[in-house]
Design a protein around this motif. Structure first.
Motif, PDB file in Angstrom:
ATOM      1  N   GLY A 158       0.815  -1.207   0.000  1.00  0.00           N
ATOM      2  CA  GLY A 158       0.000   0.000   0.000  1.00  0.00           C
ATOM      3  C   GLY A 158       0.851   1.260   0.000  1.00  0.00           C
ATOM      4  O   GLY A 158       2.081   1.212   0.000  1.00  0.00           O
ATOM      5  N   PRO A 159       0.201   2.414   0.003  1.00  0.00           N
ATOM      6  CA  PRO A 159       0.931   3.690  -0.049  1.00  0.00           C
ATOM      7  C   PRO A 159       1.740   3.924   1.217  1.00  0.00           C
ATOM      8  O   PRO A 159       1.405   3.411   2.288  1.00  0.00           O
ATOM      9  N   ILE A 160       2.814   4.695   1.070  1.00  0.00           N
ATOM     10  CA  ILE A 160       3.652   5.017   2.210  1.00  0.00           C
ATOM     11  C   ILE A 160       3.933   6.519   2.238  1.00  0.00           C
ATOM     12  O   ILE A 160       3.756   7.219   1.241  1.00  0.00           O
ATOM     13  N   ASP A 161       4.367   6.990   3.389  1.00  0.00           N
ATOM     14  CA  ASP A 161       4.770   8.381   3.595  1.00  0.00           C
ATOM     15  C   ASP A 161       6.054   8.331   4.420  1.00  0.00           C
ATOM     16  O   ASP A 161       6.027   7.922   5.582  1.00  0.00           O
ATOM     17  N   ILE A 162       7.181   8.722   3.815  1.00  0.00           N
ATOM     18  CA  ILE A 162       8.471   8.511   4.468  1.00  0.00           C
ATOM     19  C   ILE A 162       8.817   9.573   5.504  1.00  0.00           C
ATOM     20  O   ILE A 162       9.835   9.443   6.200  1.00  0.00           O
ATOM     21  N   VAL A 163       7.992  10.610   5.648  1.00  0.00           N
ATOM     22  CA  VAL A 163       8.310  11.655   6.625  1.00  0.00           C
ATOM     23  C   VAL A 163       8.272  11.068   8.042  1.00  0.00           C
ATOM     24  O   VAL A 163       7.282  10.474   8.454  1.00  0.00           O
ATOM     25  N   GLY A 164       9.363  11.223   8.758  1.00  0.00           N
ATOM     26  CA  GLY A 164       9.472  10.667  10.104  1.00  0.00           C
ATOM     27  C   GLY A 164      10.138   9.311  10.163  1.00  0.00           C
ATOM     28  O   GLY A 164      10.472   8.827  11.259  1.00  0.00           O
ATOM     29  N   ALA A 165      10.373   8.691   9.005  1.00  0.00           N
ATOM     30  CA  ALA A 165      10.971   7.349   9.007  1.00  0.00           C
ATOM     31  C   ALA A 165      12.383   7.368   9.564  1.00  0.00           C
ATOM     32  O   ALA A 165      12.774   6.481  10.333  1.00  0.00           O
ATOM     33  N   GLY A 166      13.173   8.359   9.174  1.00  0.00           N
ATOM     34  CA  GLY A 166      14.533   8.434   9.672  1.00  0.00           C
ATOM     35  C   GLY A 166      14.600   8.636  11.176  1.00  0.00           C
ATOM     36  O   GLY A 166      15.436   8.041  11.859  1.00  0.00           O
ATOM     37  N   LEU A 192      11.812  -1.886  12.322  1.00  0.00           N
ATOM     38  CA  LEU A 192      10.434  -2.124  12.751  1.00  0.00           C
ATOM     39  C   LEU A 192       9.722  -0.803  13.053  1.00  0.00           C
ATOM     40  O   LEU A 192       8.576  -0.594  12.626  1.00  0.00           O
ATOM     41  N   ALA A 193      10.401   0.082  13.774  1.00  0.00           N
ATOM     42  CA  ALA A 193       9.793   1.372  14.099  1.00  0.00           C
ATOM     43  C   ALA A 193       9.515   2.184  12.841  1.00  0.00           C
ATOM     44  O   ALA A 193       8.445   2.781  12.687  1.00  0.00           O
ATOM     45  N   ALA A 194      10.480   2.200  11.919  1.00  0.00           N
ATOM     46  CA  ALA A 194      10.292   2.944  10.678  1.00  0.00           C
ATOM     47  C   ALA A 194       9.169   2.343   9.828  1.00  0.00           C
ATOM     48  O   ALA A 194       8.442   3.070   9.139  1.00  0.00           O
ATOM     49  N   SER A 195       9.013   1.027   9.886  1.00  0.00           N
ATOM     50  CA  SER A 195       7.954   0.370   9.119  1.00  0.00           C
ATOM     51  C   SER A 195       6.569   0.801   9.590  1.00  0.00           C
ATOM     52  O   SER A 195       5.635   0.908   8.784  1.00  0.00           O
ATOM     53  N   VAL A 196       6.423   1.028  10.884  1.00  0.00           N
ATOM     54  CA  VAL A 196       5.153   1.548  11.404  1.00  0.00           C
ATOM     55  C   VAL A 196       4.941   2.977  10.911  1.00  0.00           C
ATOM     56  O   VAL A 196       3.854   3.354  10.452  1.00  0.00           O
ATOM     57  N   THR A 197       5.992   3.782  10.978  1.00  0.00           N
ATOM     58  CA  THR A 197       5.894   5.202  10.652  1.00  0.00           C
ATOM     59  C   THR A 197       5.496   5.445   9.200  1.00  0.00           C
ATOM     60  O   THR A 197       4.650   6.296   8.918  1.00  0.00           O
ATOM     61  N   VAL A 198       6.120   4.727   8.268  1.00  0.00           N
ATOM     62  CA  VAL A 198       5.884   5.023   6.858  1.00  0.00           C
ATOM     63  C   VAL A 198       4.463   4.668   6.423  1.00  0.00           C
ATOM     64  O   VAL A 198       3.988   5.142   5.379  1.00  0.00           O
ATOM     65  N   ALA A 199       3.758   3.854   7.187  1.00  0.00           N
ATOM     66  CA  ALA A 199       2.382   3.494   6.839  1.00  0.00           C
ATOM     67  C   ALA A 199       1.375   4.559   7.272  1.00  0.00           C
ATOM     68  O   ALA A 199       0.189   4.443   6.957  1.00  0.00           O
ATOM     69  N   LYS A 200       1.835   5.593   7.981  1.00  0.00           N
ATOM     70  CA  LYS A 200       0.954   6.674   8.438  1.00  0.00           C
ATOM     71  C   LYS A 200       1.062   7.837   7.462  1.00  0.00           C
ATOM     72  O   LYS A 200       2.108   8.477   7.363  1.00  0.00           O
ATOM     73  N   PRO A 209       5.186   1.314  21.121  1.00  0.00           N
ATOM     74  CA  PRO A 209       5.592  -0.077  21.407  1.00  0.00           C
ATOM     75  C   PRO A 209       4.555  -1.094  20.942  1.00  0.00           C
ATOM     76  O   PRO A 209       4.911  -2.148  20.386  1.00  0.00           O
ATOM     77  N   ALA A 210       3.282  -0.793  21.158  1.00  0.00           N
ATOM     78  CA  ALA A 210       2.230  -1.731  20.763  1.00  0.00           C
ATOM     79  C   ALA A 210       2.200  -1.923  19.249  1.00  0.00           C
ATOM     80  O   ALA A 210       2.005  -3.050  18.759  1.00  0.00           O
ATOM     81  N   GLU A 211       2.406  -0.839  18.506  1.00  0.00           N
ATOM     82  CA  GLU A 211       2.389  -0.950  17.040  1.00  0.00           C
ATOM     83  C   GLU A 211       3.588  -1.749  16.545  1.00  0.00           C
ATOM     84  O   GLU A 211       3.480  -2.515  15.569  1.00  0.00           O
ATOM     85  N   ILE A 212       4.728  -1.574  17.174  1.00  0.00           N
ATOM     86  CA  ILE A 212       5.922  -2.344  16.773  1.00  0.00           C
ATOM     87  C   ILE A 212       5.719  -3.824  17.089  1.00  0.00           C
ATOM     88  O   ILE A 212       6.007  -4.700  16.258  1.00  0.00           O
ATOM     89  N   LEU A 213       5.218  -4.133  18.271  1.00  0.00           N
ATOM     90  CA  LEU A 213       4.996  -5.528  18.628  1.00  0.00           C
ATOM     91  C   LEU A 213       3.969  -6.191  17.715  1.00  0.00           C
ATOM     92  O   LEU A 213       4.068  -7.393  17.416  1.00  0.00           O
ATOM     93  N   ALA A 214       2.989  -5.409  17.232  1.00  0.00           N
ATOM     94  CA  ALA A 214       1.982  -5.966  16.338  1.00  0.00           C
ATOM     95  C   ALA A 214       2.593  -6.468  15.026  1.00  0.00           C
ATOM     96  O   ALA A 214       2.092  -7.436  14.430  1.00  0.00           O
TER      97      ALA A 214
END
Length: 217
Positions: A158-166, A192-200, A209-214
């Motif tokens: 799906g689409p991603i938004d890289i702002v905040g990934a770094g 893992l943290a960046a993978s959560v971020t780019v989906a927002k 933490p909950a989103e990373i563990l998911a």
């Protein structure tokens, strides 16, 4: 501050705004003294610099470098313009910055793996601490005393938004290092943290933490 204009639902090119205030020597010396006094109680200090000069004036950077030398392994540096000045600190930069630091000129778009590794080797020789270089969809390359390591990126549908990934990558790496984990495990948590971020979408994403563990099921 960053601005993300959208036209008919489509995101346009991002642009940033920032203050370029000059750091007074008195304020800078107080800040340096306060950080060093706190170091015995800190696991890790993050030096994050994305604006040239201002807070990160040349004399202030020299003081930070000297502090990192006195407290080896206590600092991680994410510096857009001055990463190659730091010694005895972990480095977290992207591939385009790594190439520019070592080759000069403009930051290339999607440099080859070979060029990235060559630049990383030079940075590691200076930093004397593990170097993390992010390569976008190609994951993270790490150079430490044991050699070269590569951690792949996670597939995002799906689409991603890289702002905040770094920033999320840096946060994950820093947390793991502060807890005593090795550089490869640190990069894995950062990804893992960046993978959560780019989906927002349409915001500067964050990762709880909950989103990373998911992601781990």
């Amino acid at each position: 501050m960053f601005v993300k204009p959208h036209l008919e639902g489509t995101e346009q090119a991002r642009f940033d705004t920032a203050d370029y205030n000059e750091l007074s020597p008195a304020t800078g010396r107080r800040l340096i003294a306060q950080v060093e006094a706190s170091l015995p109680d800190l696991d890790l200090v993050i030096i994050n610099e994305q604006i040239p000069d201002s807070l990160h004036a040349e004399w202030f950077r020299r003081e930070l470098c000297a502090m990192a030398d006195r407290w080896q392994g206590k600092f991680i540096v994410d510096s857009r313009y001055h990463a190659n000045e730091y010694r005895d600190a972990f480095l977290r930069i992207n591939d385009r910055e790594a190439i520019q630091f070592q080759e000069g000129g403009e930051r290339p778009d999607r440099p080859s793996r070979e060029r990235v590794i060559a630049a990383m080797e030079a940075l590691f020789a200076k930093a004397r601490q593990p170097v993390f270089v992010s390569r976008g969809p190609d994951g993270v390359v790490i150079r430490d005393a044991q050699g070269l390591h590569e951690v792949p990126a996670r597939r995002i549908d799906g689409p991603i938004d890289i702002v905040g990934a770094g920033d999320s990558l840096l946060a994950g790496i820093s947390l793991a290092l502060a807890r005593g984990r090795d550089p490869v495990a640190a990069a894995e948590l950062g990804i893992l943290a960046a993978s959560v971020t780019v989906a927002k979408l349409r915001r500067c994403g964050t990762a709880s933490p909950a989103e990373i563990l998911a992601l781990l099921g």
